[in-house]
Design an enzyme around this catalytic site. Structure first.
Site, PDB file in Angstrom:
ATOM      1  N   ASN A   9       0.862  -1.191   0.000  1.00 61.84           N
ATOM      2  CA  ASN A   9       0.000   0.000   0.000  1.00 61.84           C
ATOM      3  C   ASN A   9       0.894   1.235   0.000  1.00 61.84           C
ATOM      4  O   ASN A   9       1.483   1.579   1.017  1.00 61.84           O
ATOM      5  CB  ASN A   9      -0.902  -0.034   1.246  1.00 61.84           C
ATOM      6  CG  ASN A   9      -1.775   1.205   1.355  1.00 61.84           C
ATOM      7  OD1 ASN A   9      -1.822   2.023   0.437  1.00 61.84           O
ATOM      8  ND2 ASN A   9      -2.465   1.335   2.480  1.00 61.84           N
ATOM      9  N   TRP A  10       0.975   1.885  -1.155  1.00 57.32           N
ATOM     10  CA  TRP A  10       1.885   3.036  -1.286  1.00 57.32           C
ATOM     11  C   TRP A  10       1.311   4.287  -0.626  1.00 57.32           C
ATOM     12  O   TRP A  10       1.985   5.305  -0.528  1.00 57.32           O
ATOM     13  CB  TRP A  10       2.181   3.312  -2.763  1.00 57.32           C
ATOM     14  CG  TRP A  10       2.915   2.196  -3.467  1.00 57.32           C
ATOM     15  CD1 TRP A  10       3.385   1.039  -2.896  1.00 57.32           C
ATOM     16  CD2 TRP A  10       3.264   2.123  -4.853  1.00 57.32           C
ATOM     17  NE1 TRP A  10       4.003   0.264  -3.849  1.00 57.32           N
ATOM     18  CE2 TRP A  10       3.944   0.904  -5.059  1.00 57.32           C
ATOM     19  CE3 TRP A  10       3.072   2.976  -5.941  1.00 57.32           C
ATOM     20  CZ2 TRP A  10       4.429   0.514  -6.310  1.00 57.32           C
ATOM     21  CZ3 TRP A  10       3.548   2.592  -7.197  1.00 57.32           C
ATOM     22  CH2 TRP A  10       4.229   1.372  -7.373  1.00 57.32           C
ATOM     23  N   LYS A  11       0.053   4.233  -0.226  1.00 59.39           N
ATOM     24  CA  LYS A  11      -0.624   5.392   0.380  1.00 59.39           C
ATOM     25  C   LYS A  11      -0.436   6.633  -0.506  1.00 59.39           C
ATOM     26  O   LYS A  11      -0.407   6.496  -1.730  1.00 59.39           O
ATOM     27  CB  LYS A  11      -0.121   5.606   1.811  1.00 59.39           C
ATOM     28  CG  LYS A  11      -0.256   4.313   2.646  1.00 59.39           C
ATOM     29  CD  LYS A  11      -0.084   4.515   4.109  1.00 59.39           C
ATOM     30  CE  LYS A  11      -0.272   3.178   4.823  1.00 59.39           C
ATOM     31  NZ  LYS A  11      -0.157   3.293   6.277  1.00 59.39           N
ATOM     32  N   HIS A  99      -9.584   1.112   4.797  1.00 55.62           N
ATOM     33  CA  HIS A  99      -8.321   1.282   5.529  1.00 55.62           C
ATOM     34  C   HIS A  99      -8.572   2.215   6.723  1.00 55.62           C
ATOM     35  O   HIS A  99      -9.377   3.143   6.632  1.00 55.62           O
ATOM     36  CB  HIS A  99      -7.258   1.878   4.604  1.00 55.62           C
ATOM     37  CG  HIS A  99      -5.892   1.843   5.206  1.00 55.62           C
ATOM     38  ND1 HIS A  99      -5.484   2.766   6.137  1.00 55.62           N
ATOM     39  CD2 HIS A  99      -4.857   0.989   5.060  1.00 55.62           C
ATOM     40  CE1 HIS A  99      -4.248   2.474   6.526  1.00 55.62           C
ATOM     41  NE2 HIS A  99      -3.842   1.401   5.883  1.00 55.62           N
ATOM     42  N   GLU A 101      -7.008   4.620   7.840  1.00 57.16           N
ATOM     43  CA  GLU A 101      -6.804   6.042   7.557  1.00 57.16           C
ATOM     44  C   GLU A 101      -8.041   6.643   6.899  1.00 57.16           C
ATOM     45  O   GLU A 101      -8.353   7.814   7.104  1.00 57.16           O
ATOM     46  CB  GLU A 101      -5.539   6.215   6.695  1.00 57.16           C
ATOM     47  CG  GLU A 101      -4.285   5.970   7.535  1.00 57.16           C
ATOM     48  CD  GLU A 101      -3.096   5.407   6.778  1.00 57.16           C
ATOM     49  OE1 GLU A 101      -3.072   5.493   5.539  1.00 57.16           O
ATOM     50  OE2 GLU A 101      -2.199   4.869   7.448  1.00 57.16           O
ATOM     51  N   GLU A 170      -5.193  -4.827  10.652  1.00 62.82           N
ATOM     52  CA  GLU A 170      -4.222  -3.742  10.776  1.00 62.82           C
ATOM     53  C   GLU A 170      -4.484  -2.962  12.058  1.00 62.82           C
ATOM     54  O   GLU A 170      -5.248  -1.972  12.044  1.00 62.82           O
ATOM     55  CB  GLU A 170      -4.335  -2.799   9.579  1.00 62.82           C
ATOM     56  CG  GLU A 170      -3.926  -3.427   8.264  1.00 62.82           C
ATOM     57  CD  GLU A 170      -3.321  -2.382   7.328  1.00 62.82           C
ATOM     58  OE1 GLU A 170      -2.228  -2.630   6.833  1.00 62.82           O
ATOM     59  OE2 GLU A 170      -3.927  -1.319   7.129  1.00 62.82           O
ATOM     60  N   GLY A 176       2.697   2.361  10.860  1.00 62.25           N
ATOM     61  CA  GLY A 176       3.656   3.454  10.710  1.00 62.25           C
ATOM     62  C   GLY A 176       4.369   3.832  11.990  1.00 62.25           C
ATOM     63  O   GLY A 176       4.966   4.908  12.080  1.00 62.25           O
ATOM     64  N   SER A 212       3.677  -2.018  10.341  1.00 59.78           N
ATOM     65  CA  SER A 212       5.133  -2.046  10.530  1.00 59.78           C
ATOM     66  C   SER A 212       5.757  -3.387  10.157  1.00 59.78           C
ATOM     67  O   SER A 212       6.673  -3.871  10.819  1.00 59.78           O
ATOM     68  CB  SER A 212       5.489  -1.658  11.972  1.00 59.78           C
ATOM     69  OG  SER A 212       5.027  -0.353  12.262  1.00 59.78           O
ATOM     70  N   GLY A 232       2.956  -1.089   4.294  1.00 59.05           N
ATOM     71  CA  GLY A 232       2.999   0.333   3.971  1.00 59.05           C
ATOM     72  C   GLY A 232       4.409   0.770   3.639  1.00 59.05           C
ATOM     73  O   GLY A 232       4.915   0.544   2.541  1.00 59.05           O
ATOM     74  N   GLY A 233       5.078   1.376   4.611  1.00 57.32           N
ATOM     75  CA  GLY A 233       6.397   1.977   4.393  1.00 57.32           C
ATOM     76  C   GLY A 233       7.394   1.086   3.663  1.00 57.32           C
ATOM     77  O   GLY A 233       8.076   1.541   2.728  1.00 57.32           O
TER      78      GLY A 233
HETATM   79  P1  13P Z   1       3.140   0.470   7.671  1.00 56.29           P
HETATM   80  O1  13P Z   1       3.655  -0.844   7.078  1.00 56.29           O
HETATM   81  O2  13P Z   1       3.870   1.657   7.161  1.00 56.29           O
HETATM   82  O3  13P Z   1       3.059   0.379   9.163  1.00 56.29           O
HETATM   83  O4  13P Z   1       1.637   0.642   7.139  1.00 56.29           O
HETATM   84  C1  13P Z   1       0.744  -0.396   7.287  1.00 56.29           C
HETATM   85  C2  13P Z   1      -0.478  -0.074   6.524  1.00 56.29           C
HETATM   86  O5  13P Z   1      -1.268   0.767   6.911  1.00 56.29           O
HETATM   87  C3  13P Z   1      -0.694  -0.795   5.263  1.00 56.29           C
HETATM   88  O6  13P Z   1      -1.975  -0.575   4.761  1.00 56.29           O
END
Ligand code: 13P
Length: 256
Positions: A9-11, A99, A101, A170, A176, A212, A232-233
């Site tokens: 997920n590149w957000k 998600h 967010e 999640e 994050g 993470s 994510g990251g």
């Molecule tokens: P991180 O891997 O950066 O913690 O993000 C997780 C996430 O929200 C994937 O959708």
């Protein structure tokens, strides 16, 4: 045999030029180190989707593409939104639904999550439905019931072909933050999620963990009976994402 699923997920990161670059790098790595037991999906921002699918086709890559969100309505006066048929026409196969967010910052409640999952699946997309508790819910010891309720709300009344629905656990406190959930935490919650999914009657649902996940902890986390990860990251760099895919490959190649 079960296949793992690793989704990046590149957000709100990487413009279309950067997205092309990362997709090319991933395609090259996956061609030279094939992951035969892992489905690998990237979820770029909307404006990158066309470029990313073009690179994948040009490279004949096994990579698949997800959108990060979709509006459940088919078309109309919804300024700033994107509809399911717009995605399928771009050969996008997947979509992330609900998600945290989007739930937290953009008012996506359980009902909208459920509507979106239904519209996505009905329109031919595979839905990656996200659930997970925040720190306060966990501190009160209510995380099991909270996540169970989220799964029931999102999947009840959903009729989906086997494999078209994925649930990603999640926990918000792990996203994050570098505070990855422990194997025991993840194992406890995947059990809760699998039981809730079974109660909805939706079949063939893979359960992912996200929060993470890195190249360093992916192999250990696969021990928690997850079918893969929502990353994510660590999905923003080809090598770290590919290392997570490789961890899935070594776990599943032995016939998990
Ligand atoms: P991180 O891997 O950066 O913690 O993000 C997780 C996430 O929200 C994937 O959708």
């Amino acid at each position: 045999m079960r296949r793992a699923l690793v989704v990046g997920n590149w957000k709100m990161n990487l413009d279309h030029v950067e997205a092309v670059h990362l997709t090319q790098q991933l395609a090259v790595i996956l061609a030279s180190r094939p992951a035969e037991h892992v489905d690998v999906v990237v979820a770029p921002p909307f404006v990158d989707l066309r470029s990313v699918t073009s690179v994948i086709e040009a490279e004949h890559s096994v990579l698949e593409v997800a959108a990060q969100h979709v509006n459940p309505r088919p078309a109309g006066a919804h300024t700033g939104e994107i509809a399911v048929p717009m995605l399928t026409r771009l050969r996008v196969r997947w979509v992330i639904v609900g998600h945290s967010e989007r739930r937290t910052h953009y008012g996506m409640d359980d009902q909208v999550v459920a509507e979106t999952a239904r519209a996505a699946v009905a329109g031919g997309l595979r839905a990656i439905v996200c659930v997970g508790e925040d720190e306060d819910v966990r501190a009160r010891g209510e995380h099991r019931g909270f996540v169970e309720a989220q799964v029931l709300a999102a999947l009840s009344g959903l009729s989906a072909p086997e494999g078209d629905v994925v649930v990603a656990y999640e926990p918000i406190w792990a996203i994050g933050t570098g505070r990855t959930a422990s194997v025991a935490d993840v194992a406890e919650m995947t059990e809760v999620i699998r039981a809730a999914v079974a109660a909805t009657g939706v079949r063939g649902v893979r359960v992912l963990y996200g929060g993470s996940v890195t190249a360093d902890n992916a192999a250990e986390l696969f021990a928690a009976d997850v079918d893969g990860f929502l990353v994510g990251g660590a999905s923003l760099r080809a090598e770290s994402f590919a290392a997570i895919v490789a961890a899935g490959e070594s776990c599943y190649a032995g016939g998990r």
